[in-house]
Scaffold this active site. Structure first.
Site, mmCIF file in Angstrom:
data_model
loop_
_atom_site.group_PDB
_atom_site.id
_atom_site.type_symbol
_atom_site.label_atom_id
_atom_site.label_comp_id
_atom_site.label_asym_id
_atom_site.label_seq_id
_atom_site.Cartn_x
_atom_site.Cartn_y
_atom_site.Cartn_z
ATOM 1 N N GLY A 69 0.827 -1.210 0.000
ATOM 2 C CA GLY A 69 0.000 0.000 0.000
ATOM 3 C C GLY A 69 0.854 1.249 0.000
ATOM 4 O O GLY A 69 0.521 2.251 -0.654
ATOM 5 N N THR A 70 1.944 1.209 0.733
ATOM 6 C CA THR A 70 2.840 2.377 0.816
ATOM 7 C C THR A 70 3.377 2.740 -0.571
ATOM 8 O O THR A 70 3.424 3.913 -0.941
ATOM 9 C CB THR A 70 4.004 2.073 1.777
ATOM 10 O OG1 THR A 70 3.446 1.793 3.068
ATOM 11 C CG2 THR A 70 4.973 3.232 1.881
ATOM 12 N N ASN A 149 -7.174 3.435 10.005
ATOM 13 C CA ASN A 149 -6.560 2.222 10.554
ATOM 14 C C ASN A 149 -6.584 2.168 12.070
ATOM 15 O O ASN A 149 -6.419 1.109 12.657
ATOM 16 C CB ASN A 149 -5.119 2.085 10.050
ATOM 17 C CG ASN A 149 -4.319 3.355 10.189
ATOM 18 O OD1 ASN A 149 -4.733 4.409 9.713
ATOM 19 N ND2 ASN A 149 -3.178 3.278 10.831
ATOM 20 N N GLN A 179 -7.425 -0.003 4.389
ATOM 21 C CA GLN A 179 -8.265 -0.618 5.433
ATOM 22 C C GLN A 179 -9.711 -0.800 4.967
ATOM 23 O O GLN A 179 -10.530 -1.340 5.711
ATOM 24 C CB GLN A 179 -8.237 0.222 6.719
ATOM 25 C CG GLN A 179 -6.886 0.295 7.403
ATOM 26 C CD GLN A 179 -6.471 -1.014 8.087
ATOM 27 O OE1 GLN A 179 -7.262 -1.938 8.268
ATOM 28 N NE2 GLN A 179 -5.206 -1.087 8.476
ATOM 29 N N HIS A 201 -1.843 -7.691 2.483
ATOM 30 C CA HIS A 201 -1.669 -8.367 3.786
ATOM 31 C C HIS A 201 -2.730 -8.003 4.810
ATOM 32 O O HIS A 201 -2.764 -8.587 5.891
ATOM 33 C CB HIS A 201 -0.245 -8.145 4.325
ATOM 34 C CG HIS A 201 0.060 -6.788 4.855
ATOM 35 N ND1 HIS A 201 0.097 -6.522 6.203
ATOM 36 C CD2 HIS A 201 0.370 -5.626 4.241
ATOM 37 C CE1 HIS A 201 0.418 -5.239 6.384
ATOM 38 N NE2 HIS A 201 0.597 -4.686 5.213
ATOM 39 N N THR A 237 10.259 -7.655 -12.516
ATOM 40 C CA THR A 237 9.551 -8.929 -12.765
ATOM 41 C C THR A 237 8.429 -9.098 -11.752
ATOM 42 O O THR A 237 8.630 -8.924 -10.547
ATOM 43 C CB THR A 237 10.546 -10.108 -12.689
ATOM 44 O OG1 THR A 237 11.567 -9.870 -13.664
ATOM 45 C CG2 THR A 237 9.865 -11.437 -12.977
ATOM 46 N N CYS A 323 2.762 0.974 12.603
ATOM 47 C CA CYS A 323 3.916 1.724 12.104
ATOM 48 C C CYS A 323 4.397 2.778 13.091
ATOM 49 O O CYS A 323 5.499 3.277 12.976
ATOM 50 C CB CYS A 323 3.576 2.415 10.795
ATOM 51 S SG CYS A 323 3.051 1.255 9.564
HETATM 52 N N1 PLP Z 1 -2.691 2.893 4.655
HETATM 53 C C1 PLP Z 1 -3.339 2.405 5.716
HETATM 54 C C2 PLP Z 1 -4.649 3.012 6.121
HETATM 55 C C3 PLP Z 1 -2.792 1.330 6.424
HETATM 56 O O1 PLP Z 1 -3.437 0.843 7.492
HETATM 57 C C4 PLP Z 1 -1.560 0.778 5.997
HETATM 58 C C5 PLP Z 1 -0.923 -0.327 6.747
HETATM 59 O O2 PLP Z 1 -1.021 -0.395 7.964
HETATM 60 C C6 PLP Z 1 -0.941 1.330 4.862
HETATM 61 C C7 PLP Z 1 -1.528 2.387 4.222
HETATM 62 C C8 PLP Z 1 0.359 0.796 4.353
HETATM 63 O O3 PLP Z 1 0.175 -0.438 3.711
HETATM 64 P P1 PLP Z 1 1.428 -1.429 3.530
HETATM 65 O O4 PLP Z 1 1.701 -2.015 4.874
HETATM 66 O O5 PLP Z 1 0.954 -2.438 2.545
HETATM 67 O O6 PLP Z 1 2.542 -0.620 3.011
#
Ligand code: PLP
Length: 375
Positions: A69-70, A149, A179, A201, A237, A323
């Site tokens: 997601g990041t 989150n 989320q 994940h 890849t 995080c």
């Molecule tokens: N955005 C939200 C709302 C999240 O909860 C998270 C992960 O906790 C992310 C972004 C980041 O996703 P990733 O862990 O796949 O980088």
């Protein structure tokens, strides 16, 4: 073991693990290879894209695989900024975004963009009126999450998208739906959304796989350059085992969407009732629009300490975003909660395989923790 930290990450679904195993050990060709094994891998890649696109509410050709997601959020925000690198201009986001958005926006502010962080109301919602006030003629991007989150609030993305396009028609709308995937029905087109980030994940796929919706016709500059995979948007890849697992997790979760939601709602209701009855000092934080995330404070009990007391009884929750690793929650602070509440907050987050037994174990362990603190 009672795992109640599903907003941090989830266990991999057996069906997803099986799909990854198949891609690792049987269908392991490189999707770009010209021989039959490459062709088979390319078919698996495109079938997987269809599954993920369906969960995202968009077309397969609008769906790009990333590593998380990041990364999806970085491609979106940095890409939109790059398109406006000469004139700079305004980026609007919110004070309660995940670090993936917050820190990218802070970096863009350091690079000279005019970044505005909207404050939520006391329930954790961003109002269209707050957005309207911040909109300027040079606004080129709005980035807002779908579901929070830490407190599970769902933002009024349809209203925000409509407001954005009415006042700044050329601005792009990015939604962090990490989320929200498989918890809220995703309808990016109805929301006037141009870019939307998700992650595997959080829904039973392995870590290391994400996806990005990019509205048809929109082209962003990539962050990386290489072999042209993912139509040049995200070269490298393709991580086919992760991609196949993500697709399978989407299929499983979307097939059970309604019954999963009803079950998780019943768990959240049960938790709230048990907390009210058995932990009288507790207070709930935020509106909790999706039942998957419940945030509560036990004033007088320090979150990090309580978390380890619970862990001693096999109950796993979190003190906020995984995080932020113990830092005071910016989300709870933005709600205007006093320090006694932010310091004692716990996030309980569910997946469909949780049961009321997990909640009973949480309540018993939390009561024990509260007693220890009162000594
Ligand atoms: N955005 C939200 C709302 C999240 O909860 C998270 C992960 O906790 C992310 C972004 C980041 O996703 P990733 O862990 O796949 O980088």
């Amino acid at each position: 073991m009672h795992y109640l930290d599903n907003a941090a990450t989830t266990a991999v679904l057996p069906e997803a693990a099986e799909a990854a195993m198949h891609a690792m050990c049987t269908c392991f060709g490189n999707p770009s290879s010209l021989h039959q094994m490459g062709i088979d891998a390319a078919h698996l890649l495109e079938d997987s894209r269809k599954s993920v696109a369906s969960a995202l509410g968009c077309l397969p050709e609008e769906t790009y695989f990333t590593s998380c997601g990041t990364e999806s959020t970085n491609i979106s925000l940095r890409g939109a900024a790059h398109l406006n690198r000469h004139q700079k201009g305004r980026i609007i986001t919110t004070a309660i975004e995940h670090a993936a958005t917050l820190n990218t926006c802070k970096q863009l502010a350091a690079e000279g963009y005019d970044v505005v962080f909207l404050q939520p109301d006391e329930t954790g919602h961003i109002t269209p009126a707050a957005l309207e006030q911040a909109l300027t003629g040079d606004t080129f991007l709005l980035s807002c999450q779908l579901a929070n989150n830490e407190i599970g609030t769902v933002q009024p993305v349809a209203e925000l998208g409509a407001m954005l396009k009415a006042k700044a028609p050329r601005a792009l709308f990015h939604i962090d739906a990490v989320q929200g995937l498989a918890r809220v029905r995703l309808t990016p087109k109805k929301w006037n959304c141009d870019l939307m980030s998700v992650s595997g994940h959080k829904i039973g796929a392995p870590k290391g796989i994400g996806a990005l919706f990019v509205k048809k016709g929109l082209r962003l500059p990539p962050l990386m350059f290489g072999g042209g995979q993912e139509r040049g948007m995200r070269p490298g890849t393709e991580a086919l085992p992760n991609i196949a697992a993500f697709a399978k997790a989407c299929d499983v979760r979307m097939a059970h969407f309604d019954e999963d939601f009803v079950h998780v709602q019943s768990l959240a209701d049960y938790l709230r009732a048990q907390v009210a009855a058995q932990l009288p000092d507790a207070a709930f934080n935020g509106a909790g629009d999706i039942p998957h995330v419940v945030n509560l404070s036990l004033p007088g009990c320090k979150s990090e300490v309580l978390l380890h007391v619970l862990e001693g009884d096999g109950v796993y929750v979190s003190s906020g975003s995984a995080c932020s690793k113990g830092k005071q929650s910016g989300v709870l602070k933005a709600l205007g909660l006093p320090k006694a509440r932010t310091d004692s907050a716990l996030r309980v987050s569910f997946c469909p395989s949780n049961t009321t037994d997990d909640i009973d174990a949480f309540i018993t362990a939390a009561q024990k923790g509260v007693t220890l603190f009162k000594r």
